[in-house]
Write a protein that holds these residues in place. Structure first.
Motif, PDB file in Angstrom:
ATOM      1  N   SER A  70       0.845  -1.189   0.000  1.00  0.00           N
ATOM      2  CA  SER A  70       0.000   0.000   0.000  1.00  0.00           C
ATOM      3  C   SER A  70       0.879   1.237   0.000  1.00  0.00           C
ATOM      4  N   VAL A  71       0.250   2.379  -0.289  1.00  0.00           N
ATOM      5  CA  VAL A  71       0.947   3.669  -0.280  1.00  0.00           C
ATOM      6  C   VAL A  71       0.123   4.646   0.539  1.00  0.00           C
ATOM      7  N   ASP A  72       0.781   5.371   1.433  1.00  0.00           N
ATOM      8  CA  ASP A  72       0.167   6.491   2.156  1.00  0.00           C
ATOM      9  C   ASP A  72       0.727   7.781   1.578  1.00  0.00           C
ATOM     10  N   VAL A  73      -0.140   8.764   1.371  1.00  0.00           N
ATOM     11  CA  VAL A  73       0.288  10.081   0.904  1.00  0.00           C
ATOM     12  C   VAL A  73       0.002  11.073   2.026  1.00  0.00           C
ATOM     13  N   GLY A  74       1.040  11.791   2.466  1.00  0.00           N
ATOM     14  CA  GLY A  74       0.902  12.723   3.578  1.00  0.00           C
ATOM     15  C   GLY A  74      -0.040  13.878   3.258  1.00  0.00           C
ATOM     16  N   ILE A  75      -0.846  14.252   4.268  1.00  0.00           N
ATOM     17  CA  ILE A  75      -1.779  15.377   4.134  1.00  0.00           C
ATOM     18  C   ILE A  75      -1.337  16.550   5.002  1.00  0.00           C
ATOM     19  N   ASN A  76      -1.125  16.298   6.274  1.00  0.00           N
ATOM     20  CA  ASN A  76      -0.637  17.332   7.187  1.00  0.00           C
ATOM     21  C   ASN A  76      -0.070  16.686   8.439  1.00  0.00           C
ATOM     22  N   ALA A  77       0.397  17.507   9.377  1.00  0.00           N
ATOM     23  CA  ALA A  77       0.990  17.007  10.614  1.00  0.00           C
ATOM     24  C   ALA A  77       0.005  17.044  11.770  1.00  0.00           C
ATOM     25  N   GLY A  78      -1.255  17.175  11.479  1.00  0.00           N
ATOM     26  CA  GLY A  78      -2.289  17.255  12.517  1.00  0.00           C
ATOM     27  C   GLY A  78      -3.145  18.475  12.305  1.00  0.00           C
ATOM     28  N   PRO A 103      -4.710  21.570  10.497  1.00  0.00           N
ATOM     29  CA  PRO A 103      -4.887  21.912   9.086  1.00  0.00           C
ATOM     30  C   PRO A 103      -3.853  22.943   8.629  1.00  0.00           C
ATOM     31  N   GLY A 104      -3.340  22.743   7.420  1.00  0.00           N
ATOM     32  CA  GLY A 104      -2.395  23.693   6.850  1.00  0.00           C
ATOM     33  C   GLY A 104      -0.950  23.439   7.206  1.00  0.00           C
ATOM     34  N   THR A 105      -0.679  22.487   8.106  1.00  0.00           N
ATOM     35  CA  THR A 105       0.713  22.187   8.439  1.00  0.00           C
ATOM     36  C   THR A 105       1.249  21.158   7.444  1.00  0.00           C
ATOM     37  N   PRO A 106       2.530  21.242   7.110  1.00  0.00           N
ATOM     38  CA  PRO A 106       3.071  20.246   6.183  1.00  0.00           C
ATOM     39  C   PRO A 106       3.173  18.886   6.867  1.00  0.00           C
ATOM     40  N   PRO A 107       3.000  17.809   6.108  1.00  0.00           N
ATOM     41  CA  PRO A 107       3.115  16.473   6.706  1.00  0.00           C
ATOM     42  C   PRO A 107       4.575  16.150   7.007  1.00  0.00           C
ATOM     43  N   PRO A 108       4.843  15.313   7.997  1.00  0.00           N
ATOM     44  CA  PRO A 108       6.230  14.926   8.242  1.00  0.00           C
ATOM     45  C   PRO A 108       6.791  14.079   7.089  1.00  0.00           C
ATOM     46  N   TYR A 109       5.895  13.351   6.413  1.00  0.00           N
ATOM     47  CA  TYR A 109       6.301  12.527   5.282  1.00  0.00           C
ATOM     48  C   TYR A 109       5.393  12.828   4.098  1.00  0.00           C
ATOM     49  N   VAL A 110       5.973  12.983   2.917  1.00  0.00           N
ATOM     50  CA  VAL A 110       5.193  13.237   1.713  1.00  0.00           C
ATOM     51  C   VAL A 110       4.508  11.952   1.264  1.00  0.00           C
ATOM     52  N   ALA A 111       5.171  10.803   1.517  1.00  0.00           N
ATOM     53  CA  ALA A 111       4.598   9.509   1.156  1.00  0.00           C
ATOM     54  C   ALA A 111       5.315   8.404   1.918  1.00  0.00           C
ATOM     55  N   ALA A 112       4.635   7.263   1.982  1.00  0.00           N
ATOM     56  CA  ALA A 112       5.222   6.056   2.571  1.00  0.00           C
ATOM     57  C   ALA A 112       4.724   4.854   1.783  1.00  0.00           C
ATOM     58  N   GLY A 113       5.640   4.014   1.370  1.00  0.00           N
ATOM     59  CA  GLY A 113       5.285   2.759   0.715  1.00  0.00           C
ATOM     60  C   GLY A 113       5.429   1.626   1.709  1.00  0.00           C
ATOM     61  N   HIS A 114       4.461   0.721   1.719  1.00  0.00           N
ATOM     62  CA  HIS A 114       4.448  -0.376   2.689  1.00  0.00           C
ATOM     63  C   HIS A 114       4.354  -1.719   1.964  1.00  0.00           C
ATOM     64  N   PHE A 115       5.125  -2.685   2.451  1.00  0.00           N
ATOM     65  CA  PHE A 115       5.131  -4.040   1.898  1.00  0.00           C
ATOM     66  C   PHE A 115       4.938  -5.029   3.041  1.00  0.00           C
ATOM     67  N   LEU A 116       4.104  -6.031   2.833  1.00  0.00           N
ATOM     68  CA  LEU A 116       3.843  -7.048   3.846  1.00  0.00           C
ATOM     69  C   LEU A 116       4.503  -8.367   3.453  1.00  0.00           C
ATOM     70  N   PHE A 117       5.185  -8.980   4.415  1.00  0.00           N
ATOM     71  CA  PHE A 117       5.825 -10.275   4.249  1.00  0.00           C
ATOM     72  C   PHE A 117       5.543 -11.122   5.486  1.00  0.00           C
ATOM     73  N   ASP A 118       5.641 -12.438   5.338  1.00  0.00           N
ATOM     74  CA  ASP A 118       5.448 -13.305   6.496  1.00  0.00           C
ATOM     75  C   ASP A 118       6.568 -13.147   7.516  1.00  0.00           C
TER      76      ASP A 118
END
Length: 106
Positions: free
Chosen positions: A41-49, A51-66
């Motif tokens: 999955s991919v998360d795209v940052g919106i804000n830091a809490g 409204p109007g604050t920049p997110p700490p991360y612009v995006a995060a990619g996640h991979f699941l493994f056993d």
């Protein structure tokens, strides 16, 4: 189950092509990881809490493994091709990796 997260910090005036990352890079990673990969999955940052604050991360990619062993086995052979693709979606480098154990999923 473990989750491998690649976190891309927000940078003022930084470049991150979310569409390329979601449509091209992540499916490439999924193909290279093969059946050991249980999901992504991919998360795209919106804000830091607030409204109007920049997110700490612009995006995060996640991979699941056993297991971490499953990830390490496939990541070694895939890493060169995935690293070579990074300049196609960001000028921020390869991000920060977090490997975590999933304890609860609903």
């Amino acid at each position: 189950m473990i989750k491998v997260s690649i976190l891309y910090p927000y940078r003022e005036n930084g470049h991150f092509d979310v569409d390329y990352y979601c449509v091209t890079h992540m499916p490439l990673a999924a193909k290279l990881f093969g059946p050991s990969l249980k999901g992504w999955s991919v998360d795209v940052g919106i804000n830091a809490g607030p409204p109007g604050t920049p997110p700490p991360y612009v995006a995060a990619g996640h991979f699941l493994f056993d297991s971490t062993d499953d990830f390490y086995k496939v990541s070694k052979s895939a890493s060169e091709q995935l690293m070579a693709d990074i300049p196609n979606y960001t000028d921020a480098g390869n991000g920060t990796t977090l490997i975590s154990e999933i304890r609860i999923s609903v």
